[in-house]
Design an enzyme around this catalytic site. Sequence first.
Site, PDB file in Angstrom:
ATOM      1  N   ASP A  58       0.854  -1.187   0.000  1.00  0.00           N
ATOM      2  CA  ASP A  58       0.000   0.000   0.000  1.00  0.00           C
ATOM      3  C   ASP A  58       0.890   1.238   0.000  1.00  0.00           C
ATOM      4  OD1 ASP A  58      -2.077   1.773   0.182  1.00  0.00           O
ATOM      5  OD2 ASP A  58      -2.788   1.125   2.146  1.00  0.00           O
ATOM      6  N   ASP A 153      -2.736   2.558  -6.089  1.00  0.00           N
ATOM      7  CA  ASP A 153      -1.750   2.623  -5.010  1.00  0.00           C
ATOM      8  C   ASP A 153      -1.679   1.387  -4.122  1.00  0.00           C
ATOM      9  OD1 ASP A 153      -4.234   3.055  -3.913  1.00  0.00           O
ATOM     10  OD2 ASP A 153      -3.607   4.697  -2.607  1.00  0.00           O
ATOM     11  N   GLU A 154      -2.365   0.318  -4.463  1.00  0.00           N
ATOM     12  CA  GLU A 154      -2.226  -0.884  -3.633  1.00  0.00           C
ATOM     13  C   GLU A 154      -2.500  -2.138  -4.445  1.00  0.00           C
ATOM     14  OE1 GLU A 154      -5.104  -1.721  -0.533  1.00  0.00           O
ATOM     15  OE2 GLU A 154      -6.441  -0.176  -1.328  1.00  0.00           O
TER      16      GLU A 154
END
Length: 361
Positions: A58, A153-154
Amino acid sequence: MGLFRRRTEKPCSDFSLGNCFLTRRDFSNGTAHAIKSQGKNGSGTDHRIMELNIIHVDMDAFYASVEQLDNPDLRGKPVIVGGSVEERGVVAAASYEARRFGVRSAMPMVEARRRCRHGIFLRTRMNRYIEVSQQVREIFQRYTPLVQPLSLDEAYLDVSGCERLFGDAIHIGRRIKSDIKEETGLTASVGVAPNKFLAKLASERDKPDGFTVVESSQIIEFLRPLPVERLFGVGPAAVERLHRWGLRTVSQLQDLAEKDIQAMLGEWGSSLWHLARGEDNSLVIPEREAKSLSAETTFAMDISDPDLLKSSLYQLVEEVGRRLRRQGLVGRTVQLKVRWPSFKLITRHRTLPYPTNLDED
């Protein structure tokens, strides 16, 4: 497309034609990574056979961190990225300096400005975030093809069978974290665990720039102090229901017999009981094709004119249809989202009798 409903009793703030789900072949790439078995007492998980194979990465305050990376003058300052205050925008990301003032993602920008008046408010630069996200995904692919992105983003990674090439999951997780920092200048928080549920909780435990490992022997104690809302699928309504039964922490779920919680909550209670013990058999499934296409618009002012709303909806329909045809795709389920000035969101969907990419359908 037959989904629009006239609403004249209150104005509309924005709406979107979203999630036109695409027809495609079914796929289930991935490997089993959490093995559930019966313990000596006939229930629970035998942690001796649960291996560390799953990594959750993350990126920390991703959009805001990219802005601070590109403009060093912003480092150490409260940066808030999102839409325009005047156009009813919401916060897409907030730096950790801004979070100290209570600013959070999905918060209306008006509220973010009220809480952090000296914050630096920036509009999103999606092309730049996609560029950096692609760099990060290329790092993931060096270590395993089993990468399931959740957003820019993850992502989850299944590193089963990669030990001979790169070492165990803990070593791979540290290498990925180091590579991201070295090659992008950004930090990521990483969780390593036997399954997706635990890996995500692990990555959230020590943000920012954290690295947490949950060994199979630590699962029960790791979960015990957490509030019930940290379990997958437990939203506000479910939290209220659990609280009515006096269940507020994972430890309270762990201490119940499965039959007792099942009597209280039905089959859902049984699922929670297993989740409270860290049992999650969901697979890491690589994302190979887009699952949906969407288009949306936000009005500068509240709109209550049904003809204007219908005209705007038709424009969204045309945009989604054009993108479907350009990519040679068809969809069958159409979903309409409407957000009122209070930021309350409602959705309506309809499944058509046949797949299509034609606007008039």
